[in-house]
Design a protein around this motif. Structure first.
Motif, PDB file in Angstrom:
ATOM      1  N   LYS A   1      -2.693 -47.211  34.847  1.00  0.00           N
ATOM      2  CA  LYS A   1      -3.871 -46.465  35.318  1.00  0.00           C
ATOM      3  C   LYS A   1      -4.536 -45.726  34.153  1.00  0.00           C
ATOM      4  O   LYS A   1      -5.752 -45.792  33.971  1.00  0.00           O
ATOM      5  CB  LYS A   1      -3.436 -45.424  36.362  1.00  0.00           C
ATOM      6  N   LEU A   2      -3.733 -45.019  33.374  1.00  0.00           N
ATOM      7  CA  LEU A   2      -4.280 -44.256  32.243  1.00  0.00           C
ATOM      8  C   LEU A   2      -4.862 -45.180  31.177  1.00  0.00           C
ATOM      9  O   LEU A   2      -5.887 -44.871  30.563  1.00  0.00           O
ATOM     10  CB  LEU A   2      -3.208 -43.343  31.639  1.00  0.00           C
TER      11      LEU A   2
ATOM     12  N   ARG B   1     -12.040 -47.516  29.877  1.00  0.00           N
ATOM     13  CA  ARG B   1     -13.349 -47.257  30.512  1.00  0.00           C
ATOM     14  C   ARG B   1     -13.993 -45.974  29.985  1.00  0.00           C
ATOM     15  O   ARG B   1     -15.035 -45.558  30.451  1.00  0.00           O
ATOM     16  CB  ARG B   1     -13.177 -47.169  32.037  1.00  0.00           C
TER      17      ARG B   1
ATOM     18  N   GLN C   1      -6.287 -48.024  31.703  1.00  0.00           N
ATOM     19  CA  GLN C   1      -7.612 -48.467  32.177  1.00  0.00           C
ATOM     20  C   GLN C   1      -8.652 -47.346  32.041  1.00  0.00           C
ATOM     21  O   GLN C   1      -9.801 -47.583  31.699  1.00  0.00           O
ATOM     22  CB  GLN C   1      -7.516 -48.955  33.619  1.00  0.00           C
ATOM     23  N   MET C   2      -8.209 -46.108  32.307  1.00  0.00           N
ATOM     24  CA  MET C   2      -9.122 -44.963  32.152  1.00  0.00           C
ATOM     25  C   MET C   2      -9.546 -44.789  30.698  1.00  0.00           C
ATOM     26  O   MET C   2     -10.698 -44.474  30.399  1.00  0.00           O
ATOM     27  CB  MET C   2      -8.456 -43.678  32.660  1.00  0.00           C
TER      28      MET C   2
ATOM     29  N   GLU D   1     -13.154 -42.988  30.557  1.00  0.00           N
ATOM     30  CA  GLU D   1     -13.187 -41.904  31.553  1.00  0.00           C
ATOM     31  C   GLU D   1     -12.433 -40.688  31.029  1.00  0.00           C
ATOM     32  O   GLU D   1     -12.607 -39.576  31.504  1.00  0.00           O
ATOM     33  CB  GLU D   1     -12.576 -42.387  32.871  1.00  0.00           C
ATOM     34  N   ILE D   2     -11.543 -40.949  30.096  1.00  0.00           N
ATOM     35  CA  ILE D   2     -10.805 -39.876  29.419  1.00  0.00           C
ATOM     36  C   ILE D   2     -10.545 -40.360  27.990  1.00  0.00           C
ATOM     37  O   ILE D   2     -10.389 -41.567  27.769  1.00  0.00           O
ATOM     38  CB  ILE D   2      -9.478 -39.558  30.158  1.00  0.00           C
TER      39      ILE D   2
END
Lengths: 478, 82
Positions: free
Chosen positions: A6-7, A13, A9-10, A15-16
């Motif tokens: 999950k991280l 992207r 992918q973030m 996002e972080i």
């Protein structure tokens, strides 16, 4: 989906950023570590430098490994070049390795973010983390209780989300038991599957570097990243190519589970009840459960103590204060310098194990203790061969009890001696084994379920664990 | 039964200063706990194998690295008081 994916992918992207993720973990560590004592050394500068490199890679559109930018921790007996590695012992205070352990080298190359070194029993000798020169790590579920040991700090860090994953070492249960006490996943690999190069030795024929993580998928991702042949470890297996992540979601219908009665009977009633409930879940998943007897599993405990202490007495002979380590202030001869240094700098538990190891190897006692233990070890391995011809995996409690109160074990010699009764057999036979949370006792402390597989069957035990994790549901449902 | 003299001898072998009284109690306790009754086991030769690979000569660690954690060193050697 695991937290690491999950991280990842973030991060991809945007996002972080890796820096934001690292800073959030450092802030958490600075805030919560004083109460938990999970970390003995925080490597903030190194962590932020790595995060910065990862962010530049992302900005440049370069390929990112799954572990790039993921905040993690290492037990203080895993060598880190340029970063103090003390085994939580006074004798190695200030020791800075000049090379990396292979496990850390592999993670570092992938861009994993090292937050720091974690607390442990001195030289990994103990089951509560209380023999650490830095004091015990606290159990994040209840800080009046121990985190377990010896990799107590690694378990606390993961269970309290002060790291996404950590590495520990497992000689007789030191990854699985603290994972069980704190409520996270702990994997002890097959002997030879993960390099021991750079792991400061306790008992070389039993030592393994293991993984602790918040869920099974993350455990598998990390295991796949650190395992595989290493020419720097003479006992590394050349033909082993690990890939456990792909097998996690396979059906386990029809799998045969063996449950050794002797280890089930050693467990406290609450632990036993939760284990039996977990076995029902496996039956609901289509597995066949059978109880069987293997008396040698109990005899494995004295054999483990004999072999571990014998090897420790030899391995710890290197601490003479000449090439590394601290030295006593006053002495009159070289011999006295060594004896006094070791007497002053080693803690009580370490001294006891060195003396016990010297005793079982000494003239007149070698055949009575050490030779018998080694032969028993061979018998145990042969028995496991037969058992795994019949069953796919074995399931036992990880620990007969849930976490001890701080200070309790010092007054309870029996509990101390028996703490590793369910875990040592996997070390003696070189088998992979995993601990997974299967519920909580009346005090709200986690209970661990242990899955033991045949040599190099990490894929299967992680698959079995993952399917249980799905059936078990989230923590709130436990 | 382990005696005080045994403890002294073991401490010398282990090059370790210890609390001899405490160690005497500990070793005697452990001695009985570690007794393994082997009468029921088949100890036939199970073909012991050595998992170690053959040694290969490779470059060594740089000398300055090897000396970097020593308390005293001089001219590329570990230094000890006479």
């Amino acid at each position: 989906m695991g937290k690491i994916l999950k991280l990842h992918q973030m991060l991809l992207r945007k996002e972080i950023s890796a820096k934001e993720l690292t800073e959030s973990y450092i802030a958490k560590v600075n805030n919560e570590n004083p109460a938990l004592n999970a970390y003995v050394r925080v490597t903030e500068e190194k962590a932020l430098t790595t995060a910065d490199i990862i962010d530049r890679k992302i900005a440049g559109g370069l390929t990112l490994d799954l572990l790039s930018g993921i905040p993690m921790a290492l037990k203080d007996n895993i060598s880190t070049k340029g970063i103090e590695t003390s085994c939580c012992s006074k004798i190695l205070e200030g020791y800075v390795p000049v090379y990396d352990a292979t496990t850390w080298h592999r993670l570092d190359e992938k861009g994993a973010v090292l937050l720091g070194k974690t607390n442990m029993d001195e030289f990994a000798m103990g089951c509560t983390c209380e023999t650490s020169v830095f004091g015990a790590s606290r159990n994040p579920q209840n800080t009046g209780f121990v985190a377990g040991g010896s990799s107590g700090g690694s378990a606390t860090a993961v269970a309290a989300d002060l790291a996404l994953f950590s590495l520990g070492s497992d000689t007789g249960g030191s990854v699985r038991q603290p994972a069980s006490f704190c409520g996270c996943v702990g994997l002890k690999p097959t002997y030879g599957a993960v390099s021991r190069y750079g792991l400061i030795a306790y008992a070389s024929s039993l030592d393994t570097v293991g993984v602790m993580a918040q869920n099974v998928e993350d455990t598998a991702v990390v295991f796949d990243s650190i395992s595989g042949f290493d020419p720097m470890d003479s006992t590394s297996q050349a033909d082993y190519v690990p890939c456990t992540v792909d097998s996690l979601e396979k059906s386990i219908k029809g799998r045969k589970i063996g449950v050794p009665k002797e280890l089930l009977e050693k467990a406290d009633p609450e632990v036993k009840a939760l284990l039996l409930k977990s076995l029902e879940k496996y039956e609901n998943l289509g597995c066949f459960v059978e109880f069987f007897s293997m008396p040698n599993l109990i005899t494995a405990l004295p054999a483990y103590y004999i072999i571990a202490c014998a090897e420790a007495s030899s391995n710890l002979g290197r601490y003479d204060s000449v090439r590394f380590g601290n030295r006593a202030e006053s002495f009159e001869s070289i011999h006295q310098m060594i004896c006094k240094t070791r007497g002053e700098m080693f803690g009580n538990e370490v001294k006891k194990r060195i003396m016990l190891g010297t005793f079982v190897l000494s003239d007149g006692y070698y055949d009575k203790y050490y030779a018998k233990a080694q032969r028993l070890r061979q018998c145990l391995m042969a028995e496991f061969e037969k058992v795994f011809a019949k069953y796919d995996v074995l399931i036992t409690p990880t620990s007969p009890k849930t976490a001890f109160k701080i200070g309790q074990i010092q007054n309870d010699k029996e509990a101390s001696f028996n703490a590793d009764v369910c875990t040592v057999c996997a070390n003696l036979a070189g088998l992979p084994a995993l601990s997974l949370d299967c519920g909580k006792d009346e005090k709200g402390l986690p209970v661990g379920l242990q899955i033991i597989g045949n040599r190099f069957r990490e894929s299967l035990i992680l698959n079995m664990a993952r399917q249980f994790e799905i059936a078990r549901g989230t923590e709130s449902e436990l | 039964m382990i005696t005080e003299n045994d403890v002294k001898r073991l401490a010398t072998l282990a090059k370790l200063e210890v609390d001899e009284k405490e160690m005497l109690i500990y070793l005697n306790e452990m001695q009985s706990k570690l007794m393994i009754d082997c009468s029921d086991y088949d100890f036939a030769d199970r073909g012991v194998f050595c998992p170690l690979r053959e040694d290969k000569v490779l470059p060594s660690m740089p000398r300055e690295d090897a000396l970097s954690n020593a308390i005293h060193s001089e001219n590329g050697f570990f230094k000890l008081r006479k």
